[in-house]
Design a protein around this motif. Sequence first.
Motif, PDB file in Angstrom:
ATOM      1  N   LEU A 210       0.862  -1.168   0.000  1.00 29.37           N
ATOM      2  CA  LEU A 210       0.000   0.000   0.000  1.00 29.37           C
ATOM      3  C   LEU A 210       0.907   1.228   0.000  1.00 29.37           C
ATOM      4  O   LEU A 210       1.938   1.236   0.679  1.00 29.37           O
ATOM      5  N   LEU A 211       0.533   2.257  -0.751  1.00 29.91           N
ATOM      6  CA  LEU A 211       1.369   3.437  -0.896  1.00 29.91           C
ATOM      7  C   LEU A 211       0.648   4.681  -0.390  1.00 29.91           C
ATOM      8  O   LEU A 211      -0.525   4.892  -0.717  1.00 29.91           O
ATOM      9  N   PHE A 212       1.368   5.509   0.372  1.00 34.35           N
ATOM     10  CA  PHE A 212       0.846   6.745   0.922  1.00 34.35           C
ATOM     11  C   PHE A 212       1.708   7.907   0.448  1.00 34.35           C
ATOM     12  O   PHE A 212       2.940   7.877   0.592  1.00 34.35           O
ATOM     13  N   PHE A 213       1.074   8.916  -0.121  1.00 38.74           N
ATOM     14  CA  PHE A 213       1.780  10.125  -0.546  1.00 38.74           C
ATOM     15  C   PHE A 213       0.762  11.255  -0.611  1.00 38.74           C
ATOM     16  O   PHE A 213      -0.413  11.054  -0.297  1.00 38.74           O
ATOM     17  N   HIS A 214       1.167  12.441  -1.018  1.00 37.07           N
ATOM     18  CA  HIS A 214       0.298  13.617  -0.873  1.00 37.07           C
ATOM     19  C   HIS A 214      -0.506  13.951  -2.134  1.00 37.07           C
ATOM     20  O   HIS A 214      -1.729  14.121  -2.065  1.00 37.07           O
ATOM     21  N   ILE A 215       0.157  14.104  -3.259  1.00 41.11           N
ATOM     22  CA  ILE A 215      -0.493  14.601  -4.479  1.00 41.11           C
ATOM     23  C   ILE A 215      -1.071  13.437  -5.271  1.00 41.11           C
ATOM     24  O   ILE A 215      -0.364  12.461  -5.566  1.00 41.11           O
ATOM     25  N   PRO A 216      -2.357  13.497  -5.651  1.00 39.83           N
ATOM     26  CA  PRO A 216      -2.960  12.375  -6.381  1.00 39.83           C
ATOM     27  C   PRO A 216      -2.345  12.189  -7.763  1.00 39.83           C
ATOM     28  O   PRO A 216      -2.010  13.157  -8.452  1.00 39.83           O
ATOM     29  N   LEU A 217      -2.215  10.948  -8.167  1.00 37.26           N
ATOM     30  CA  LEU A 217      -1.726  10.619  -9.504  1.00 37.26           C
ATOM     31  C   LEU A 217      -2.759  11.026 -10.560  1.00 37.26           C
ATOM     32  O   LEU A 217      -3.956  11.116 -10.274  1.00 37.26           O
ATOM     33  N   PRO A 218      -2.331  11.263 -11.806  1.00 35.46           N
ATOM     34  CA  PRO A 218      -3.284  11.561 -12.872  1.00 35.46           C
ATOM     35  C   PRO A 218      -4.359  10.491 -13.037  1.00 35.46           C
ATOM     36  O   PRO A 218      -5.479  10.789 -13.463  1.00 35.46           O
ATOM     37  N   GLU A 219      -4.055   9.259 -12.658  1.00 39.16           N
ATOM     38  CA  GLU A 219      -5.017   8.169 -12.804  1.00 39.16           C
ATOM     39  C   GLU A 219      -6.200   8.273 -11.853  1.00 39.16           C
ATOM     40  O   GLU A 219      -7.194   7.553 -12.028  1.00 39.16           O
ATOM     41  N   TYR A 220      -6.118   9.135 -10.851  1.00 40.11           N
ATOM     42  CA  TYR A 220      -7.261   9.303  -9.952  1.00 40.11           C
ATOM     43  C   TYR A 220      -8.498   9.754 -10.729  1.00 40.11           C
ATOM     44  O   TYR A 220      -9.595   9.202 -10.551  1.00 40.11           O
ATOM     45  N   ALA A 221      -8.351  10.756 -11.574  1.00 44.80           N
ATOM     46  CA  ALA A 221      -9.492  11.243 -12.355  1.00 44.80           C
ATOM     47  C   ALA A 221     -10.000  10.163 -13.299  1.00 44.80           C
ATOM     48  O   ALA A 221     -11.214   9.990 -13.476  1.00 44.80           O
TER      49      ALA A 221
END
Length: 331
Positions: A210-221
């Motif tokens: 599982l990965l945690f980071f701040h800025i959403p990847l383009p694939e979120y949309a």
Amino acid sequence: MNYSFRLNLIIAAFMLLFSSLKLSAQEGRLQFREDGKFTIAQFTDTHFYTGGENSQEVLDNMKEVLEAEQVDLVILTGDIVTGKPIIKSWEVLTDLLISYKVPYTIAFGNHEDEAGTSREELLSYLSKRPYCLISDEGGRQVKGIGNNVLPVYNQKGIAEKLIYCMDSRSYSLAKDQGVEGYGWFDQSQISWFAENNEKWIIQNPDIQSLLFFHIPLPEYAQAKDHGEFKLGKRKEKECSPELNTGMFAEMVLQRNVLGTFVGHDHVNNYVAQLHNIALCYGYFSGGNSYGSRPLNGARIILLEEDKRTFTTWLRRIDGKILYRVELPRKK
């Protein structure tokens, strides 16, 4: 055996014993509880600073969540302390976590180093705080600060889950090329993740990440618009980087990533599935010191031994539970 060599052995043994005692007394290695469960609380975008008009709301929210849930790990996914006094504010916020004796770690956001204290300085300070598990495994060869992985062991002592915390960086480094907006994962980070993950897979082919980071990847949309499953609210357009450097593609190719968890967009709280990976937002955990927002809260992630899924929900400060779901969903 000469005296000098014997003395060095004694010193080395003492240091090893001291470090192991410190680890067991404060952090311990992350391990499933005897009931086979492991619970993560994700707080994000608190924008906390001591003296802030509404910053007490942040601490109150954390207290409510930690007392309501059996939390084994807290992950702060960026934009946590964003105003002066920086170090004092981090001290106040982490003192609360320390009082609950809960291990915690941080993935830096885009605002973390904008008040005169660098990411490197924050890493140095936080890594010395009790119960804090942040480190910088990638070193200078890998872009970003604080890229690291935390294994979670089952009752047999086998690493079964991997918790990656990574620095999604801040702003575009190609503005002279007309690329505006936010930062993106560098190729060195993607390679570090892949190589690290593959080493763990060799030890346990069934391990999941599982990965945690701040800025959403383009694939979120893409996942929200066309994914295999979606649940929760999108109240603003995803503020992803304009450039796609292939981090999500590498996750798919690794074949063991269950989900990712971000913040950044304060009023988005959805989960959406794409190519069998759950792309999840946290839940805004700040006060109204950063503009009027709904009641704050946290995202809870429940891991269970021998399950290739996780269960997640949002817990608001008023105790209300939203959008409980098990992910990834089977097609």
